[in-house]
Design a protein around this motif. Sequence first.
Motif, PDB file in Angstrom:
ATOM      1  N   ILE A 187       0.871  -1.178   0.000  1.00  0.00           N
ATOM      2  CA  ILE A 187       0.000   0.000   0.000  1.00  0.00           C
ATOM      3  C   ILE A 187       0.903   1.221   0.000  1.00  0.00           C
TER       4      ILE A 187
ATOM      5  N   ILE B  38      -2.621  -1.275  -3.260  1.00  0.00           N
ATOM      6  CA  ILE B  38      -3.726  -0.374  -2.922  1.00  0.00           C
ATOM      7  C   ILE B  38      -3.168   1.047  -2.928  1.00  0.00           C
TER       8      ILE B  38
ATOM      9  N   GLY C 252      -7.164  -2.449  -6.680  1.00  0.00           N
ATOM     10  CA  GLY C 252      -7.137  -1.630  -5.467  1.00  0.00           C
ATOM     11  C   GLY C 252      -6.629  -0.213  -5.725  1.00  0.00           C
TER      12      GLY C 252
ATOM     13  N   GLU D 266      -7.595   5.776   1.852  1.00  0.00           N
ATOM     14  CA  GLU D 266      -8.506   5.188   2.840  1.00  0.00           C
ATOM     15  C   GLU D 266      -9.042   3.871   2.293  1.00  0.00           C
ATOM     16  N   LEU D 267      -9.278   2.926   3.189  1.00  0.00           N
ATOM     17  CA  LEU D 267      -9.759   1.613   2.744  1.00  0.00           C
ATOM     18  C   LEU D 267     -11.274   1.635   2.559  1.00  0.00           C
TER      19      LEU D 267
ATOM     20  N   THR E 179     -11.437  -2.656  -1.016  1.00  0.00           N
ATOM     21  CA  THR E 179     -10.013  -2.887  -0.744  1.00  0.00           C
ATOM     22  C   THR E 179      -9.819  -3.792   0.483  1.00  0.00           C
ATOM     23  N   LEU E 180     -10.771  -3.729   1.440  1.00  0.00           N
ATOM     24  CA  LEU E 180     -10.667  -4.667   2.574  1.00  0.00           C
ATOM     25  C   LEU E 180     -10.812  -6.105   2.070  1.00  0.00           C
TER      26      LEU E 180
ATOM     27  N   ILE F 122      -7.560  -7.083   0.515  1.00  0.00           N
ATOM     28  CA  ILE F 122      -6.567  -7.428   1.551  1.00  0.00           C
ATOM     29  C   ILE F 122      -6.766  -8.882   1.993  1.00  0.00           C
TER      30      ILE F 122
ATOM     31  N   SER G 111      -4.257   2.747   6.973  1.00  0.00           N
ATOM     32  CA  SER G 111      -4.558   1.698   5.988  1.00  0.00           C
ATOM     33  C   SER G 111      -3.506   0.588   6.045  1.00  0.00           C
TER      34      SER G 111
ATOM     35  N   ALA H  23      -4.019  -3.373   7.184  1.00  0.00           N
ATOM     36  CA  ALA H  23      -3.646  -4.507   6.319  1.00  0.00           C
ATOM     37  C   ALA H  23      -2.692  -5.455   7.042  1.00  0.00           C
TER      38      ALA H  23
END
Length: 314
Positions: free
Chosen positions: A7, A55, A80, A117-118, A122-123, A126, A147, A151
């Motif tokens: 990230i 990401i 991402g 920001e997630l 994107t979560l 991960i 973030s 992760a």
Amino acid sequence: MSKILTIGEILVEIVATNRGNGFREAVPLIGPFPSGAPAIFIDQVGKLGQECAIISRVGDDDFGWVNINRLTEDGVDVSGIEVLAMGTTGSAFVRYREDGGRNFVFNIRNSACGEIELSDKTLALIDTCTHMHVMGTALYAPSVVTSILTAVERIKAAGGTVSFDPNLRPEILDSPGMREALQTVLSKTDLFMPSGEELFLFAEAKTEKEAVAELLAKGIKAIVVKRGDKGASYFDKDTQVDLSSYKVEEIDPTGAGDCFGATFVTFWLKGMHPAEVLRYANASGARAVTKAGPMEGASTRAELDALIQAQGNA
Ligand code: ADP
């Protein structure tokens, strides 16, 4: 099969073709080159055929798309990367000085990746990854730190692993909360990859041998020390491997540490012997310096094999 995540910042780099101090005069330039330490790292992972993702955020502009297109071409999962219609992709101008140091003009904080920001998307990304690589350069803003720490927590909780390349610039070190963030990442790190003196920013000990022992005692499984044109060393509780560097013509050292790290992590996760992993990483770092532009020297496995065959064990 492992999937590697990072990230952080994506930007373009514009490079002065002559040496000197900064940009307060007109200088000849080349670029824009796709860049950002996390982007260079993940591009090299993708080029080795390893499943991987990043990401980040870019603006909906040519600088953003030159990065997305390159990463896609090299096999990186770019789902991402958020493309912000109202955002601008960051840039960095770099000029080498006569003494070998570099002057930068950065535009990152006001760019699209100034905040990462997630989201639910994107979560979920991960949760498909089994290894997180943290770059110190990416800890430049509170939202990015949050973030990254999220992760790291999620991937560790699911039984995955973490590598950490401090890649520190003094101006970042003094950002609010930075030192705490670095210590938190270190406490979750399995594979630590400092460059030379960076080792001592994380240990009380004053010699390399003692600093390595101190960090291994804290639970880090393996440490790789990068030494520029002097090569690299690997340490775990049973093994030490030292390699001198491959002999190449250095054109542009930017990206060497990122390509080295990407190659080390990729082969380490395959469970290869550390001496073999270090040899591949050493070859990757060497090849990276032979091309102008930070990501341009990323290698395929065949290219690494060719260098290793041509020069043997450096
Ligand atoms: P960083 O960019 O993180 O400071 P280094 O400059 O130490 O990293 O480079 C990473 C690795 O790349 C080195 O450990 C070495 O294996 C390789 N490397 C770097 N510069 C050269 C060079 N001039 N010749 C050969 N190999 C190099």
